[in-house]
Design a protein around this motif. Structure first.
Motif, PDB file in Angstrom:
ATOM      1  N   ILE A 258     -94.519   0.621  35.443  1.00 18.48           N
ATOM      2  CA  ILE A 258     -93.345   0.798  36.295  1.00 18.48           C
ATOM      3  C   ILE A 258     -93.069   2.342  35.918  1.00 18.48           C
ATOM      4  O   ILE A 258     -92.643   3.195  36.976  1.00 18.48           O
ATOM      5  N   CYS A 259     -93.341   2.960  34.743  1.00 20.70           N
ATOM      6  CA  CYS A 259     -93.053   4.474  34.494  1.00 20.70           C
ATOM      7  C   CYS A 259     -93.865   5.080  35.291  1.00 20.70           C
ATOM      8  O   CYS A 259     -93.451   6.147  35.932  1.00 20.70           O
ATOM      9  N   MET A 260     -95.231   4.827  35.231  1.00 18.73           N
ATOM     10  CA  MET A 260     -96.116   5.646  36.132  1.00 18.73           C
ATOM     11  C   MET A 260     -95.817   5.362  37.706  1.00 18.73           C
ATOM     12  O   MET A 260     -96.028   6.806  38.304  1.00 18.73           O
ATOM     13  N   GLY A 261     -95.281   4.530  38.025  1.00 25.06           N
ATOM     14  CA  GLY A 261     -94.858   4.435  39.601  1.00 25.06           C
ATOM     15  C   GLY A 261     -94.042   5.520  39.822  1.00 25.06           C
ATOM     16  O   GLY A 261     -94.250   5.909  41.033  1.00 25.06           O
ATOM     17  N   CYS A 262     -93.160   6.073  39.001  1.00 28.78           N
ATOM     18  CA  CYS A 262     -92.388   7.391  39.327  1.00 28.78           C
ATOM     19  C   CYS A 262     -92.756   8.392  38.826  1.00 28.78           C
ATOM     20  O   CYS A 262     -92.525   9.561  39.314  1.00 28.78           O
ATOM     21  N   HIS A 263     -93.629   8.350  37.721  1.00 24.12           N
ATOM     22  CA  HIS A 263     -93.752   9.865  36.936  1.00 24.12           C
ATOM     23  C   HIS A 263     -94.952  10.271  37.402  1.00 24.12           C
ATOM     24  O   HIS A 263     -95.460  11.502  37.115  1.00 24.12           O
ATOM     25  N   LYS A 264     -95.783   9.734  38.474  1.00 23.78           N
ATOM     26  CA  LYS A 264     -96.922  10.418  39.044  1.00 23.78           C
ATOM     27  C   LYS A 264     -96.403  11.126  40.425  1.00 23.78           C
ATOM     28  O   LYS A 264     -97.190  11.771  40.803  1.00 23.78           O
ATOM     29  N   ASP A 265     -95.160  10.857  40.864  1.00 25.04           N
ATOM     30  CA  ASP A 265     -94.496  11.240  42.022  1.00 25.04           C
ATOM     31  C   ASP A 265     -94.049  12.574  42.037  1.00 25.04           C
ATOM     32  O   ASP A 265     -93.559  13.096  40.633  1.00 25.04           O
ATOM     33  N   LYS A 266     -93.953  13.373  43.078  1.00 24.71           N
ATOM     34  CA  LYS A 266     -93.400  14.773  42.871  1.00 24.71           C
ATOM     35  C   LYS A 266     -92.175  14.866  42.580  1.00 24.71           C
ATOM     36  O   LYS A 266     -91.488  15.811  42.212  1.00 24.71           O
ATOM     37  N   HIS A 267     -91.387  13.907  42.564  1.00 23.36           N
ATOM     38  CA  HIS A 267     -89.981  13.915  42.811  1.00 23.36           C
ATOM     39  C   HIS A 267     -89.371  13.881  41.200  1.00 23.36           C
ATOM     40  O   HIS A 267     -88.536  14.225  40.974  1.00 23.36           O
ATOM     41  N   ALA A 268     -90.438  13.455  40.335  1.00 22.25           N
ATOM     42  CA  ALA A 268     -89.987  13.376  38.994  1.00 22.25           C
ATOM     43  C   ALA A 268     -91.019  14.099  38.187  1.00 22.25           C
ATOM     44  O   ALA A 268     -92.070  14.646  38.954  1.00 22.25           O
ATOM     45  N   LYS A 269     -90.851  14.465  37.060  1.00 20.89           N
ATOM     46  CA  LYS A 269     -91.784  15.229  36.258  1.00 20.89           C
ATOM     47  C   LYS A 269     -93.194  14.697  36.459  1.00 20.89           C
ATOM     48  O   LYS A 269     -93.367  13.344  36.186  1.00 20.89           O
ATOM     49  N   ALA A 270     -94.141  15.362  36.390  1.00 16.55           N
ATOM     50  CA  ALA A 270     -95.584  14.932  36.704  1.00 16.55           C
ATOM     51  C   ALA A 270     -95.805  13.969  35.307  1.00 16.55           C
ATOM     52  O   ALA A 270     -95.008  14.015  34.105  1.00 16.55           O
ATOM     53  N   LEU A 271     -96.687  12.981  35.221  1.00 11.20           N
ATOM     54  CA  LEU A 271     -97.177  12.253  34.315  1.00 11.20           C
ATOM     55  C   LEU A 271     -97.616  13.103  32.985  1.00 11.20           C
ATOM     56  O   LEU A 271     -97.957  14.209  33.062  1.00 11.20           O
ATOM     57  N   PRO A 272     -97.091  12.455  31.885  1.00 12.60           N
ATOM     58  CA  PRO A 272     -97.534  13.182  30.623  1.00 12.60           C
ATOM     59  C   PRO A 272     -98.890  13.674  30.623  1.00 12.60           C
ATOM     60  O   PRO A 272     -99.719  12.837  30.987  1.00 12.60           O
ATOM     61  N   THR A 273     -99.289  14.955  30.630  1.00  5.89           N
ATOM     62  CA  THR A 273    -100.539  15.337  30.648  1.00  5.89           C
ATOM     63  C   THR A 273    -101.153  15.737  29.338  1.00  5.89           C
ATOM     64  O   THR A 273    -100.404  15.708  28.188  1.00  5.89           O
ATOM     65  N   LYS A 274    -102.489  16.137  29.129  1.00  9.62           N
ATOM     66  CA  LYS A 274    -102.878  16.537  27.832  1.00  9.62           C
ATOM     67  C   LYS A 274    -102.204  17.632  27.136  1.00  9.62           C
ATOM     68  O   LYS A 274    -102.049  17.818  26.226  1.00  9.62           O
TER      69      LYS A 274
END
Ligand code: HEC
Ligand code: HEC
Ligand code: HEC
Ligand code: HEC
Ligand code: HEC
Ligand code: HEC
Ligand code: HEC
Length: 310
Positions: A258-274
């Motif tokens: 669910i969380c990845m569903g949006c946070h991979k999207d450019k409309h929300a912040k990018a997925l937590p990265t390293k």
């Protein structure tokens, strides 16, 4: 002279093919769904009107199942609940006589999902459409009671007695069911009547209908300093299915998806990265550290930063 003759022949041939085609296509009619329907649930009703004696079997073919219907001379309407997949679904109905294929009709339905980039933006030909108006219901009245028979706040002792049950039973079939839906109190939420849409509409701000019952959550979340955007904008249904789902809390997918569903999207912040200080790793759930709703801590954290184990 010869030329005209062959033209005439071709003309007659074309006319005849149209006549047979037309006759064959009139053998049955898909009353519901209409073509290019936009949908959000993974279940749908199919209703077929079939008068003719010219075939003995209908077959409904969808991307996930094939349903055979043996025709019965006394019946003219055949109703089936079917399952769909996300994205485009081609629903083909084929008729057969003595196992020989006779004709087919096709309808397209798109199931959209706010949680995946792939299915968020349906092709424009797909439109929202509504079933419950007097004109559509008139086609069912002969055999189905289309009235509301629920009593406010009183759960059905026998849910099969709900007038809605017969046509919508699949909507609550998943493992985790939401109390008002599994008790068939459908109009607790579907209580907005509109002439050009549906008798069973729902308020535009979905959260308003949720907070009608979940008052404690509302108080708690209203008082919090940080609220998660999808909640704040009234879209509880982006994460929760209001009816039932295979996941706890009737989530539409497992928590991390669910969380990845949006946070991979450019409309929300990018997925937590390293590079980010987000403590995500594969063994953890996002909700071990973050709340999906609201909190007084920045980054929607459940606990103070230095208490979060990394
Ligand atoms: C807690 C509120 C709530 C209850 C109770 C509820 N629904 Fe819904 N329903 C919704 C919302 C919100 C939607 C909009 C779709 C979405 O979730 O994105 C919806 C959508 C639908 C749809 C349309 C699906 C589509 O894609 O067109 C159907 C059909 C439906 N509900 C039937 C029912 C039936 C039948 C009941 C009773 C068993 C029921 N609902 C009870 C909130 C509710
Ligand atoms: C001529 C009578 C008749 C008419 C008209 C009719 N139905 Fe039905 N319907 C039935 C009967 C009988 C059943 C239960 C037996 C069965 O499953 O075939 C049923 C069952 C259903 C089911 C449940 C199917 C399943 O898979 O469990 C749905 C959905 C349905 N009808 C929708 C409709 C809709 C929508 C209309 C109007 C567009 C309609 N029906 C018109 C007789 C009718
Ligand atoms: C005769 C069958 C039938 C009965 C009875 C029935 N529905 Fe439906 N309903 C449908 C069909 C067909 C659709 C179109 C969507 C689908 O196939 O899932 C629909 C769609 C809906 C929707 C989505 C909005 C819309 O109008 O398209 C809601 C909400 C809904 N029904 C609620 C109810 C409630 C509440 C009851 C009981 C009071 C009820 N339905 C009884 C057949 C039925
Ligand atoms: C008619 C009242 C009513 C409405 C409206 C309603 N709920 Fe509920 N909900 C309940 C009841 C009753 C329960 C089960 C008791 C509980 O655990 O709080 C429940 C449980 C839940 C749960 C699971 C809670 C848990 O701890 O297991 C979630 C998640 C939820 N509802 C979300 C929603 C959402 C999202 C909406 C709006 C689309 C909504 N509810 C609308 C009555 C309602
Ligand atoms: C971003 C996704 C998301 C949105 C949006 C969302 N929820 Fe939730 N909700 C969850 C998750 C995930 C859980 C599981 C609990 C957990 O792990 O913290 C949950 C749990 C719940 C619970 C039970 C636990 C509790 O905190 O009481 C209720 C009730 C609830 N949600 C109601 C709502 C309502 C009402 C809305 C809209 C105002 C909403 N949710 C919006 C993801 C979401
Ligand atoms: C429907 C889309 C959607 C879903 C699902 C979703 N989020 Fe969000 N989230 C957003 C948006 C939009 C924002 C606000 C814009 C931003 O700051 O990126 C946000 C903000 C956040 C923030 C705050 C970022 C900051 O800088 O303050 C965190 C943390 C977060 N989400 C975590 C989660 C977690 C954990 C889940 C799963 C339970 C989740 N999100 C599910 C859309 C979503
Ligand atoms: C072990 C705890 C932990 C887990 C698990 C975790 N986070 Fe975080 N996350 C944090 C902390 C702490 C921060 C604040 C980092 C900072 O101070 O910059 C954060 C920040 C964020 C932010 C905002 C800053 C950024 O990096 O974009 C988002 C969005 C976010 N997390 C999403 C998620 C999602 C989605 C998941 C699940 C896939 C997840 N987090 C899992 C602890 C966690």
């Amino acid at each position: 002279m010869k030329l005209t003759n062959s033209y005439t022949r071709i003309f007659i041939f074309i006319c005849m093919s149209f006549v047979t085609l037309f006759a064959q296509n009139n053998l049955f009619n898909i009353v519901y769904p209409q073509d290019n329907k936009l949908h959000t649930e993974l279940t749908l009703n199919v209703v077929i009107e079939a008068h003719s004696q010219n075939f003995d079997t209908l077959k409904i073919v969808t991307p996930i199942e094939q349903i055979n219907i043996d025709l019965n001379n006394d019946k003219s309407i055949y109703c089936k609940g079917i399952s769909l997949k996300l994205g485009e679904n081609r629903i083909t109905v084929r008729s057969y006589k003595n196992k020989k294929f006779i004709s087919e009709k096709i309808k397209h339905v798109y199931v959209s999902s706010q949680l995946s980039h792939q299915y968020k933006y349906p092709p424009i030909k797909y439109k929202n459409s509504y079933f419950h108006n007097d004109k559509n219901e008139a086609k069912c009245l002969r055999c189905h009671d289309m009235s509301v028979n629920e009593v406010k706040d009183v759960a059905f002792k026998d849910i099969t007695k709900s007038n809605c049950y017969k046509c919508h039973k699949n909507i609550t079939k998943e493992k985790y069911g939401h109390a008002p839906a599994v008790n068939w109190l459908c109009t607790e939420c579907h209580n907005i009547k509109s002439k050009d849409k549906s008798k069973y509409g729902i308020t535009e701000s979905i959260s308003k209908s949720c907070f009608h019952c979940h008052k404690e959550n509302k108080e708690l979340w209203d008082a919090s300093r940080y609220r998660h955007e999808p909640l704040d904008s009234g879209h509880c249904n982006k994460c929760h299915n209001s009816h039932s789902s295979p996941y706890e809390m009737f989530l539409r997918k497992p928590v991390n998806e669910i969380c990845m569903g949006c946070h991979k999207d450019k409309h929300a912040k990018a997925l937590p990265t390293k590079n980010s200080k987000c403590g995500f790793n594969d063994k953890k759930q996002c909700t071990d550290c973050h709340t999906p709703h609201a909190t007084n801590r920045p980054f929607l954290l459940k606990e103070v930063l230095n208490k979060v184990k990394k």
